[in-house]
Design a protein around this motif. Sequence first.
Motif, PDB file in Angstrom:
ATOM      1  N   GLY A  46      29.816  67.306  -0.025  1.00 49.19           N
ATOM      2  CA  GLY A  46      28.786  67.276   1.007  1.00 49.19           C
ATOM      3  C   GLY A  46      28.195  65.888   1.065  1.00 49.19           C
ATOM      4  O   GLY A  46      28.043  65.226   0.031  1.00 49.19           O
ATOM      5  N   VAL A  47      27.874  65.451   2.268  1.00 48.05           N
ATOM      6  CA  VAL A  47      27.295  64.117   2.425  1.00 48.05           C
ATOM      7  C   VAL A  47      25.924  64.272   3.075  1.00 48.05           C
ATOM      8  O   VAL A  47      25.795  64.907   4.120  1.00 48.05           O
ATOM      9  CB  VAL A  47      28.196  63.237   3.324  1.00 48.05           C
ATOM     10  CG1 VAL A  47      27.632  61.821   3.417  1.00 48.05           C
ATOM     11  CG2 VAL A  47      29.612  63.211   2.785  1.00 48.05           C
ATOM     12  N   ALA A  48      24.922  63.734   2.422  1.00 45.91           N
ATOM     13  CA  ALA A  48      23.566  63.809   2.974  1.00 45.91           C
ATOM     14  C   ALA A  48      23.077  62.413   3.328  1.00 45.91           C
ATOM     15  O   ALA A  48      23.246  61.482   2.536  1.00 45.91           O
ATOM     16  CB  ALA A  48      22.635  64.452   1.958  1.00 45.91           C
ATOM     17  N   THR A  49      22.522  62.298   4.493  1.00 47.74           N
ATOM     18  CA  THR A  49      21.963  60.998   4.897  1.00 47.74           C
ATOM     19  C   THR A  49      20.560  61.238   5.451  1.00 47.74           C
ATOM     20  O   THR A  49      20.243  62.356   5.885  1.00 47.74           O
ATOM     21  CB  THR A  49      22.809  60.356   6.022  1.00 47.74           C
ATOM     22  OG1 THR A  49      22.827  61.255   7.139  1.00 47.74           O
ATOM     23  CG2 THR A  49      24.230  60.063   5.580  1.00 47.74           C
ATOM     24  N   GLU A  50      19.745  60.200   5.445  1.00 47.35           N
ATOM     25  CA  GLU A  50      18.391  60.368   5.981  1.00 47.35           C
ATOM     26  C   GLU A  50      18.440  60.741   7.449  1.00 47.35           C
ATOM     27  O   GLU A  50      17.581  61.441   7.962  1.00 47.35           O
ATOM     28  CB  GLU A  50      17.603  59.078   5.775  1.00 47.35           C
ATOM     29  CG  GLU A  50      17.083  58.990   4.350  1.00 47.35           C
ATOM     30  CD  GLU A  50      16.332  57.707   4.059  1.00 47.35           C
ATOM     31  OE1 GLU A  50      16.547  56.706   4.777  1.00 47.35           O
ATOM     32  OE2 GLU A  50      15.540  57.710   3.103  1.00 47.35           O
ATOM     33  N   LYS A  51      19.499  60.322   8.112  1.00 44.55           N
ATOM     34  CA  LYS A  51      19.612  60.572   9.552  1.00 44.55           C
ATOM     35  C   LYS A  51      19.942  62.048   9.836  1.00 44.55           C
ATOM     36  O   LYS A  51      19.319  62.689  10.665  1.00 44.55           O
ATOM     37  CB  LYS A  51      20.716  59.663  10.108  1.00 44.55           C
ATOM     38  CG  LYS A  51      20.983  59.811  11.583  1.00 44.55           C
ATOM     39  CD  LYS A  51      21.913  58.706  12.067  1.00 44.55           C
ATOM     40  CE  LYS A  51      22.903  59.190  13.096  1.00 44.55           C
ATOM     41  NZ  LYS A  51      24.034  59.906  12.590  1.00 44.55           N
ATOM     42  N   ASP A  52      20.950  62.601   9.088  1.00 43.52           N
ATOM     43  CA  ASP A  52      21.449  63.949   9.411  1.00 43.52           C
ATOM     44  C   ASP A  52      20.799  65.074   8.618  1.00 43.52           C
ATOM     45  O   ASP A  52      20.962  66.243   8.959  1.00 43.52           O
ATOM     46  CB  ASP A  52      22.969  64.031   9.153  1.00 43.52           C
ATOM     47  CG  ASP A  52      23.746  63.123  10.082  1.00 43.52           C
ATOM     48  OD1 ASP A  52      23.256  62.907  11.216  1.00 43.52           O
ATOM     49  OD2 ASP A  52      24.815  62.629   9.681  1.00 43.52           O
ATOM     50  N   THR A  53      20.147  64.743   7.520  1.00 46.19           N
ATOM     51  CA  THR A  53      19.667  65.802   6.625  1.00 46.19           C
ATOM     52  C   THR A  53      18.157  65.949   6.729  1.00 46.19           C
ATOM     53  O   THR A  53      17.433  64.940   6.825  1.00 46.19           O
ATOM     54  CB  THR A  53      20.049  65.443   5.166  1.00 46.19           C
ATOM     55  OG1 THR A  53      21.418  65.064   5.142  1.00 46.19           O
ATOM     56  CG2 THR A  53      19.840  66.609   4.220  1.00 46.19           C
ATOM     57  N   GLU A  54      17.698  67.190   6.719  1.00 46.98           N
ATOM     58  CA  GLU A  54      16.247  67.445   6.747  1.00 46.98           C
ATOM     59  C   GLU A  54      15.577  66.675   5.615  1.00 46.98           C
ATOM     60  O   GLU A  54      16.071  66.721   4.482  1.00 46.98           O
ATOM     61  CB  GLU A  54      15.970  68.920   6.463  1.00 46.98           C
ATOM     62  CG  GLU A  54      16.041  69.811   7.645  1.00 46.98           C
ATOM     63  CD  GLU A  54      15.784  71.258   7.228  1.00 46.98           C
ATOM     64  OE1 GLU A  54      15.393  71.492   6.056  1.00 46.98           O
ATOM     65  OE2 GLU A  54      15.986  72.122   8.064  1.00 46.98           O
ATOM     66  N   SER A  57      15.061  68.599   2.317  1.00 48.72           N
ATOM     67  CA  SER A  57      16.317  68.856   1.601  1.00 48.72           C
ATOM     68  C   SER A  57      16.819  67.569   0.962  1.00 48.72           C
ATOM     69  O   SER A  57      17.320  67.574  -0.162  1.00 48.72           O
ATOM     70  CB  SER A  57      17.403  69.357   2.569  1.00 48.72           C
ATOM     71  OG  SER A  57      17.022  70.552   3.158  1.00 48.72           O
ATOM     72  N   PHE A  58      16.672  66.480   1.699  1.00 42.65           N
ATOM     73  CA  PHE A  58      17.156  65.196   1.188  1.00 42.65           C
ATOM     74  C   PHE A  58      16.439  64.844  -0.115  1.00 42.65           C
ATOM     75  O   PHE A  58      17.068  64.438  -1.096  1.00 42.65           O
ATOM     76  CB  PHE A  58      16.945  64.097   2.238  1.00 42.65           C
ATOM     77  CG  PHE A  58      17.703  62.841   1.935  1.00 42.65           C
ATOM     78  CD1 PHE A  58      19.055  62.730   2.243  1.00 42.65           C
ATOM     79  CD2 PHE A  58      17.069  61.762   1.306  1.00 42.65           C
ATOM     80  CE1 PHE A  58      19.762  61.567   1.943  1.00 42.65           C
ATOM     81  CE2 PHE A  58      17.773  60.611   1.007  1.00 42.65           C
ATOM     82  CZ  PHE A  58      19.117  60.506   1.321  1.00 42.65           C
ATOM     83  N   SER A  59      15.135  65.088  -0.163  1.00 43.61           N
ATOM     84  CA  SER A  59      14.427  64.725  -1.400  1.00 43.61           C
ATOM     85  C   SER A  59      14.703  65.739  -2.517  1.00 43.61           C
ATOM     86  O   SER A  59      14.669  65.384  -3.691  1.00 43.61           O
ATOM     87  CB  SER A  59      12.931  64.530  -1.150  1.00 43.61           C
ATOM     88  OG  SER A  59      12.411  65.689  -0.573  1.00 43.61           O
ATOM     89  N   LEU A  60      14.974  66.981  -2.151  1.00 45.69           N
ATOM     90  CA  LEU A  60      15.344  67.980  -3.178  1.00 45.69           C
ATOM     91  C   LEU A  60      16.569  67.536  -3.965  1.00 45.69           C
ATOM     92  O   LEU A  60      16.710  67.814  -5.151  1.00 45.69           O
ATOM     93  CB  LEU A  60      15.733  69.300  -2.498  1.00 45.69           C
ATOM     94  CG  LEU A  60      14.688  70.392  -2.323  1.00 45.69           C
ATOM     95  CD1 LEU A  60      15.308  71.586  -1.605  1.00 45.69           C
ATOM     96  CD2 LEU A  60      14.134  70.810  -3.670  1.00 45.69           C
TER      97      LEU A  60
END
Length: 430
Positions: A46-54, A57-60
């Motif tokens: 899974g890839v998380a970015t500040e742009k696409d991820t809530e 959730s990103f900080s979790l």
Amino acid sequence: MKYTYIENIADFVDKEVEIRGWVYNKRSSGKIQFLMVRDGTGIIQGVATEKDTEPESFSLMDNLDQESSVIVRGRVREDKRAPIGYELSIGSLEVVGESKDYPITPKSHGVDFLLQNRHIWIRSSKQWAILRIRAEVVKAVEDYLWERGFMRFDAPIFTPSACEGTTTLFEVDYFGEPAYLSQSGQLYCEATASAFGRVYCFGPAFRAEKSKTRRHLTEFWQVEPEIAYAHLDDSIELASGMIEYLIERVLINRKRELEVLERNISLLEGIKSPFPRIRYKDAVKKVNELGESMNFGEDFGAPQETVIGKNYDSPVVVTHFPREIKAFYMRKEPGNEELTLSFDILAPEGYGEIVGGGEREFEAEKLKREIKERGLGEDAFKWYIDLRKYGSVPHAGFGLGIERTVAWLCGITHIRQTIPFPRTLGRAYP
Ligand code: 4AD
């Protein structure tokens, strides 16, 4: 949003999905976080970015530990560079359960530590692959037999007598009387073969093996077919066909797992039955020629099995073992009471015996004599001798050990990894 398993991810390219699993690994590179999630059917990146991820959730993700349970939602993207060819662009993430100080880390651990933690070790990718191959082998064995008209029945675990010799019996107190954990369902297979023709039992076998080897468990699983109106050759043919079929099924259905194990599949690919055959007496000669010593009348140990097996690039069938090293129920070779109509199949690459079987004594008087000479106690075998009194026929069968077969197919050295919770001398935990 569709909940899916990772194994079906290819059906959801460019769609939003939900994956329910556990954190396998994670790394971060600045503003991008990579989260490997496993769900039991596979692992996806899974890839998380500040742009696409809530943002929440990103900080979790900063605080996620290995093996935390998580529900991840996001869009599936095809990506040739990703390990499985797909990635998940993470939109949101929910933590279901924490996993502080997970003991099995990517660094290497000693075997004792891993066995002590077997309940979680089975989540690791190699163990996962081995146990998936085991499940395939179990299913394939049953498919093979059902396709040939065999009926499954279940043999008892508490038994009144020894099937495979008295030295490895586990005795239990059965309401004040001794009973023994089954060493083999064979004797019961013989009874059901006269009721149903072609049968098999499939279950655990218990042997108080006092030696610590790579090939022995105290609790292992055996599939045991038995055929009425059959001889040694029929049994060898059925067993050889089964082995060929198992290889085929694993190569087709468990390719990915074999890759995880880095199995050299070229050693399995060319194997076709019938397999080469050798009589016990010639095998003894061969063992001595190949530099291991043994005398006629001795049983093969691991070193002897290894040198014979290594001499062939397919399984090899050893037949006609001497009476004194085989079980009481073996039928003798016509004209030679010292040899039995027995066989073992040895796997190649030094894996040793995976199948043992043969033709059974079907004459009551001969069987009684054998039971008496071995001091086995006729009372416990009365029912078994009855089978020779009421419509006895030549019959034959074999037992294939699931763990040894899986160890060979996986190319791993010790059979303790081929069963979810191994029982060995000195270990019955977890
Ligand atoms: O050769 P074995 O002892 O044969 C029997 O039990 C017969 N009653 C079978 C039959 O004819 N129905 O055991 C059969 C197979 C072996 O070839 C081996 O694969 C496996 O069972 N086996 C073990 N596997 C793991 N740990 C042990 N201690 C095993 N003992 C036997």
